[in-house]
Design an enzyme around this catalytic site. Sequence first.
Site, PDB file in Angstrom:
ATOM      1  N   ASP A   1       1.730  -4.643   8.550  1.00 58.27           N
ATOM      2  CA  ASP A   1       0.561  -3.793   8.363  1.00 58.27           C
ATOM      3  C   ASP A   1      -0.636  -4.722   8.211  1.00 58.27           C
ATOM      4  O   ASP A   1      -0.685  -5.536   7.274  1.00 58.27           O
ATOM      5  CB  ASP A   1       0.765  -2.917   7.118  1.00 58.27           C
ATOM      6  CG  ASP A   1      -0.399  -1.956   6.876  1.00 58.27           C
ATOM      7  OD1 ASP A   1      -1.514  -2.236   7.361  1.00 58.27           O
ATOM      8  OD2 ASP A   1      -0.193  -0.935   6.187  1.00 58.27           O
TER       9      ASP A   1
ATOM     10  N   ARG B 288     -12.666  -4.604  -7.271  1.00 61.00           N
ATOM     11  CA  ARG B 288     -12.398  -5.322  -6.032  1.00 61.00           C
ATOM     12  C   ARG B 288     -13.702  -5.570  -5.278  1.00 61.00           C
ATOM     13  O   ARG B 288     -14.514  -4.667  -5.109  1.00 61.00           O
ATOM     14  CB  ARG B 288     -11.458  -4.440  -5.208  1.00 61.00           C
ATOM     15  CG  ARG B 288     -10.768  -5.124  -4.083  1.00 61.00           C
ATOM     16  CD  ARG B 288      -9.734  -4.196  -3.475  1.00 61.00           C
ATOM     17  NE  ARG B 288     -10.342  -3.041  -2.828  1.00 61.00           N
ATOM     18  CZ  ARG B 288      -9.718  -2.277  -1.937  1.00 61.00           C
ATOM     19  NH1 ARG B 288      -8.471  -2.520  -1.605  1.00 61.00           N
ATOM     20  NH2 ARG B 288     -10.326  -1.251  -1.388  1.00 61.00           N
TER      21      ARG B 288
ATOM     22  N   TYR C 188     -11.224   1.498  10.579  1.00 63.55           N
ATOM     23  CA  TYR C 188     -12.441   1.779   9.791  1.00 63.55           C
ATOM     24  C   TYR C 188     -12.759   0.736   8.733  1.00 63.55           C
ATOM     25  O   TYR C 188     -13.743   0.863   8.031  1.00 63.55           O
ATOM     26  CB  TYR C 188     -12.374   3.173   9.158  1.00 63.55           C
ATOM     27  CG  TYR C 188     -11.150   3.459   8.303  1.00 63.55           C
ATOM     28  CD1 TYR C 188     -11.050   2.953   7.019  1.00 63.55           C
ATOM     29  CD2 TYR C 188     -10.098   4.224   8.793  1.00 63.55           C
ATOM     30  CE1 TYR C 188      -9.932   3.205   6.235  1.00 63.55           C
ATOM     31  CE2 TYR C 188      -8.970   4.485   8.019  1.00 63.55           C
ATOM     32  CZ  TYR C 188      -8.894   3.972   6.743  1.00 63.55           C
ATOM     33  OH  TYR C 188      -7.787   4.212   5.975  1.00 63.55           O
ATOM     34  N   LYS C 189     -11.916  -0.284   8.595  1.00 62.72           N
ATOM     35  CA  LYS C 189     -12.205  -1.315   7.588  1.00 62.72           C
ATOM     36  C   LYS C 189     -13.056  -2.417   8.232  1.00 62.72           C
ATOM     37  O   LYS C 189     -14.191  -2.171   8.572  1.00 62.72           O
ATOM     38  CB  LYS C 189     -10.892  -1.804   6.984  1.00 62.72           C
ATOM     39  CG  LYS C 189     -10.257  -0.710   6.122  1.00 62.72           C
ATOM     40  CD  LYS C 189      -8.873  -1.030   5.611  1.00 62.72           C
ATOM     41  CE  LYS C 189      -8.376   0.109   4.722  1.00 62.72           C
ATOM     42  NZ  LYS C 189      -6.928   0.093   4.514  1.00 62.72           N
TER      43      LYS C 189
ATOM     44  N   PHE D 260       0.869  -1.169   0.000  1.00 59.24           N
ATOM     45  CA  PHE D 260       0.000   0.000   0.000  1.00 59.24           C
ATOM     46  C   PHE D 260       0.913   1.228   0.000  1.00 59.24           C
ATOM     47  O   PHE D 260       1.832   1.320   0.818  1.00 59.24           O
ATOM     48  CB  PHE D 260      -0.892  -0.035   1.236  1.00 59.24           C
ATOM     49  CG  PHE D 260      -2.001   0.971   1.207  1.00 59.24           C
ATOM     50  CD1 PHE D 260      -3.156   0.728   0.479  1.00 59.24           C
ATOM     51  CD2 PHE D 260      -1.894   2.152   1.912  1.00 59.24           C
ATOM     52  CE1 PHE D 260      -4.180   1.660   0.450  1.00 59.24           C
ATOM     53  CE2 PHE D 260      -2.917   3.092   1.886  1.00 59.24           C
ATOM     54  CZ  PHE D 260      -4.065   2.839   1.152  1.00 59.24           C
TER      55      PHE D 260
HETATM   56  C1  PLP Z   1      -6.227   1.325   4.370  1.00 55.48           C
HETATM   57  C2  PLP Z   1      -4.784   1.111   4.540  1.00 55.48           C
HETATM   58  C3  PLP Z   1      -4.002   2.042   5.211  1.00 55.48           C
HETATM   59  C4  PLP Z   1      -4.618   3.320   5.698  1.00 55.48           C
HETATM   60  O1  PLP Z   1      -3.724   4.216   6.252  1.00 55.48           O
HETATM   61  P1  PLP Z   1      -4.268   5.507   6.992  1.00 55.48           P
HETATM   62  O2  PLP Z   1      -3.038   6.249   7.325  1.00 55.48           O
HETATM   63  O3  PLP Z   1      -5.005   5.059   8.208  1.00 55.48           O
HETATM   64  O4  PLP Z   1      -5.153   6.245   6.047  1.00 55.48           O
HETATM   65  C5  PLP Z   1      -2.656   1.742   5.391  1.00 55.48           C
HETATM   66  N1  PLP Z   1      -2.121   0.595   4.922  1.00 55.48           N
HETATM   67  C6  PLP Z   1      -2.859  -0.311   4.257  1.00 55.48           C
HETATM   68  C7  PLP Z   1      -2.248  -1.575   3.779  1.00 55.48           C
HETATM   69  C8  PLP Z   1      -4.215  -0.072   4.026  1.00 55.48           C
HETATM   70  O5  PLP Z   1      -4.941  -0.951   3.352  1.00 55.48           O
END
Ligand code: PLP
Length: 432
Positions: A217, A391, A242-243, A145
């Site tokens: 992560d 997705r 939030y997921k 990500f």
């Molecule tokens: C959604 C997501 C994030 C989100 O990061 P924020 O800083 O909380 O916006 C980070 N890493 C991964 C792999 C994600 O899927």
Amino acid sequence: MSLLDVLTQYRKDPSLAAGPASLLPDAETLDQSDPLRHKRDEFLLPAQSVYLDGNSLGPMPVAARQRAQAVLDQQWGEDLICSWNKHSWIDLPQTVGDKIAPLLGAAPGQVICCDSVSINLFKVLSAALGLNPGRRKIVSQRDNFPTDLYVVQGLQQLLGDAQRELEVLPEEEIEGALDDQVAVLLLTQVNFRSGYAHDIARLTRAAQAHGALVIWDLAHSTGVMPLELDQWNVDFAVGCGYKYLNGGPGAPAFVYAALRHHAALRQPVAGWMGHQSPFEFSPEYTPAGDIRQFLAGTPPILSMSVLDAALDVYRDVDIRQVKQKALDLADYFAARMMEFPSLQSLELATPLAHIERGAQLAYVHPQAFAICQCLIAEGVIADFRAPNILRFGFSPLYLSFRDLDKALERFAVIMKEELYALPEFNVRKKVT
Ligand SMILES: *Cc1c(COP(=O)(O)O)cnc(C)c1O
């Protein structure tokens, strides 16, 4: 025959899927034997849509809405600043952290709720580098990500390129690249695009055998993948509120730091809430000796309270059952999809093996963006990831197999009639 068996057979011989008789059990039967079916009542969902994007933003638990109202009206509205003690606002980061801990396979005292995943990555990466002085390399995956890679690049800039070097590698080269120069291995368990899932236990062992520390992560894992961070000897982890945890838009994230590192670690975003005694207002920073040292500033009480309430949805569920249902939903979806001739132009990009998968499926199509917009207009909420991925997330606490039938019927019409070609589905807004 399991749902995966049906899917595997269909893929081996697509004429089986095209035939008049489905090898799949019907959705109603599957719903009846679903041990999690009662959980749906704990969510507020729009009646007409099928929500296949809980991996991006979880829907609203009934309890979250009630808590938000109570925090606004009573705690903030009536009790004002007294609420820091009266309603234990001050302890909320730890309370919520300890509620998340069982979902991670973590003993209490090692998880704290705070900030965003990005900020938390900055903190744990700095801390891990500090614990492994004399080593320069940070190894990560190229298709991580992006925020994870940006945070490393930012930190690298701050420390100076001579100090640290980021090596980003394709998935299959990571294990071979681990050597005695590696300070930190930073990976995301479930790939946000493909849905591929790393084996945390194996990669953690491999990195630690070379003296590296690991950071995982868990943004697309927490709340749906069975995790055993303590047992796997993970050093640090971060994850998202939030997921799958359904904490609401922008809900705070969390940090996991193994107890064995608490005494020696230092994180650079030193702030008063991470001080040993914040209310002594001392001019010298002395970090709290425990997980609280990852706190920086005042916690966002409104959103953290909502996340706290949302987590109660997990009080009586076994995460292995959650994962199993996610896989079943995905297998059913992928297999049923093969029974619709108009859906054959979409190519599955997620591995089939259950142990190599998270709770989402990715399909490649050159018109993925427009198809996604059209699906949303028809009440099937999926999402698009550039450049060409459609997705589908299978969050098991509120989805039924019948929902999937409903979604696929609409999807098939969209593809058959090429409704996605209409101009209104081909306009890109700020968030895609
Ligand atoms: C959604 C997501 C994030 C989100 O990061 P924020 O800083 O909380 O916006 C980070 N890493 C991964 C792999 C994600 O899927």
